[in-house]
Design an enzyme around this catalytic site. Structure first.
Site, PDB file in Angstrom:
ATOM      1  CG  ASN A  23      -1.707   1.251   1.409  1.00 34.94           C
ATOM      2  OD1 ASN A  23      -1.778   2.073   0.481  1.00 34.94           O
ATOM      3  ND2 ASN A  23      -2.319   1.427   2.566  1.00 34.94           N
ATOM      4  CE  LYS A  33      -0.013   3.382   4.811  1.00 34.56           C
ATOM      5  NZ  LYS A  33       0.099   3.514   6.246  1.00 34.56           N
ATOM      6  CG  HIS A  37      -5.632   2.092   5.509  1.00 30.21           C
ATOM      7  ND1 HIS A  37      -5.160   3.038   6.382  1.00 30.21           N
ATOM      8  CD2 HIS A  37      -4.618   1.224   5.304  1.00 30.21           C
ATOM      9  CE1 HIS A  37      -3.898   2.745   6.689  1.00 30.21           C
ATOM     10  NE2 HIS A  37      -3.543   1.657   6.039  1.00 30.21           N
ATOM     11  CD  GLU A  56      -2.721   5.736   6.806  1.00 30.17           C
ATOM     12  OE1 GLU A  56      -2.747   5.765   5.565  1.00 30.17           O
ATOM     13  OE2 GLU A  56      -1.777   5.228   7.455  1.00 30.17           O
ATOM     14  CD  GLU A 112      -3.013  -2.172   7.696  1.00 28.30           C
ATOM     15  OE1 GLU A 112      -1.898  -2.381   7.193  1.00 28.30           O
ATOM     16  OE2 GLU A 112      -3.689  -1.165   7.424  1.00 28.30           O
ATOM     17  N   GLY A 117       3.199   2.717  10.696  1.00 25.77           N
ATOM     18  CA  GLY A 117       4.154   3.789  10.453  1.00 25.77           C
ATOM     19  C   GLY A 117       4.922   4.214  11.690  1.00 25.77           C
ATOM     20  CB  SER A 147       6.043  -1.402  11.762  1.00 28.00           C
ATOM     21  OG  SER A 147       5.623  -0.068  12.037  1.00 28.00           O
ATOM     22  N   GLY A 186       3.086  -0.877   4.249  1.00 31.25           N
ATOM     23  CA  GLY A 186       3.056   0.532   3.886  1.00 31.25           C
ATOM     24  C   GLY A 186       4.443   1.005   3.505  1.00 31.25           C
ATOM     25  N   GLY A 187       5.116   1.702   4.431  1.00 31.69           N
ATOM     26  CA  GLY A 187       6.409   2.340   4.168  1.00 31.69           C
ATOM     27  C   GLY A 187       7.425   1.458   3.458  1.00 31.69           C
TER      28      GLY A 187
HETATM   29  P1  13P Z   1       3.415   0.707   7.613  1.00 31.67           P
HETATM   30  O1  13P Z   1       3.916  -0.593   7.010  1.00 31.67           O
HETATM   31  O2  13P Z   1       4.110   1.914   7.049  1.00 31.67           O
HETATM   32  O3  13P Z   1       3.394   0.646   9.098  1.00 31.67           O
HETATM   33  O4  13P Z   1       1.871   0.875   7.137  1.00 31.67           O
HETATM   34  C1  13P Z   1       0.994  -0.161   7.312  1.00 31.67           C
HETATM   35  C2  13P Z   1      -0.244   0.146   6.565  1.00 31.67           C
HETATM   36  O5  13P Z   1      -0.987   1.031   6.941  1.00 31.67           O
HETATM   37  C3  13P Z   1      -0.523  -0.623   5.354  1.00 31.67           C
HETATM   38  O6  13P Z   1      -1.818  -0.404   4.910  1.00 31.67           O
END
Ligand code: 13P
Length: 263
Positions: A13, A15, A103, A105, A175, A181, A221, A242-243
């Site tokens: 993802n 983002k 999600h 967010e 999650e 993050g 993470s 994510g990251g």
């Molecule tokens: P991170 O891997 O950056 O913690 O993000 C997780 C996430 O929100 C994936 O949708």
């Protein structure tokens, strides 16, 4: 309650990162890193921003890449006066296969309720795509001992009135919000406990066969250094990254987790 038939699913993802030029470069690098054997062993879905989707789709088609095209979000209606929104119908036309929905967010920053999340799942499945439903608790909810109540409530609401076949084909990503993050990861054992609880809830609200077939991911993470331990848990079928998915070298190592022994 684990099964051999669930193919591992590693999802990136992005983002709101990578414009369409960067997206093409990133996917090309990843294609160079991952072998045919790597991609035969796991499903890899990539979820770029909307403005990159057409470019990434064209690249996947032209180079016959084995990546699955994903989106991060959609609107529940097929069309209409919803300025700035993109419908599931449009995503299906672009050969998008997986759509992230709910999600944390989107829930926190854009006010998506459980009801809206449910309606989006209906729209995504109507257009023959796979929803990746995100669920998770805040740190305050965890500390108050409300993790199960929050997460399983989100699962129940999302699966309402979905047939067994529809539930079987879904993906749910657990999650924990405090792990997104932040560099903090739920221990693999903690993630397993919650994900097993989600599978049991699916058995209760849908059926045992749906619970055995549905793919459950962990997100928060995830990195090359912790993926092998996470994937070694019996109920964890994949990860939502994510990251670490923004860097093709790191994401490539995550997709190759089978080659990395547990230490
Ligand atoms: P991170 O891997 O950056 O913690 O993000 C997780 C996430 O929100 C994936 O949708």
């Amino acid at each position: 309650m684990s099964s051999d038939v669930r193919r591992p699913l590693i999802s990136g993802n992005w983002k709101m990162n990578h414009n369409h030029f960067e997206a093409i470069q990133c996917v090309q690098k990843l294609a160079y890193i991952l072998s045919k054997e790597d991609l035969a062993a796991v499903d890899v879905s990539i979820h770029p921003p909307f403005t990159d989707l057409r470019s990434v789709q064209t690249l996947i088609d032209a180079d016959e890449l084995k990546f699955i095209l994903g989106a991060q979000h959609c609107h529940e209606a097929d069309s209409g006066a919803f300025t700035g929104e993109v419908s599931a119908a449009f995503l299906a036309k672009l050969n998008v296969s997986y759509v992230i929905v709910g999600h944390s967010e989107r829930r926190e920053l854009f006010g998506e309720t459980d009801e809206v999340v449910h309606n989006k799942i209906v729209a995504i499945q109507k257009h023959k795509m796979t929803p990746i439903l995100c669920v998770g608790e805040t740190l305050a909810e965890r500390e108050a001992g409300r993790t199960h109540e929050k997460v399983l409530g989100q699962v129940r609401s999302a699966l309402e009135k979905r047939s067994v076949e529809q539930v079987k084909s879904m993906v749910i990503a657990y999650e924990p919000i405090w792990a997104i993050g932040t560099g903090k990861t739920a221990t693999a054992g903690d993630a397993q406990v919650m994900i097993e609880a989600i599978r049991q809830e699916v058995a209760k609200v849908s059926s045992g066969s749906a619970a055995a077939a549905i793919r459950l991911q962990y997100g928060g993470s995830v990195k090359a250094s912790n993926i092998a331990e996470i994937m070694s848990q019996p109920d964890i079928d994949g990860v939502l990254v994510g990251g670490a998915s923004l860097d093709p070298a790191e994401f490539g190592r995550i997709c190759q987790y089978r080659l990395r022994p547990l230490n």
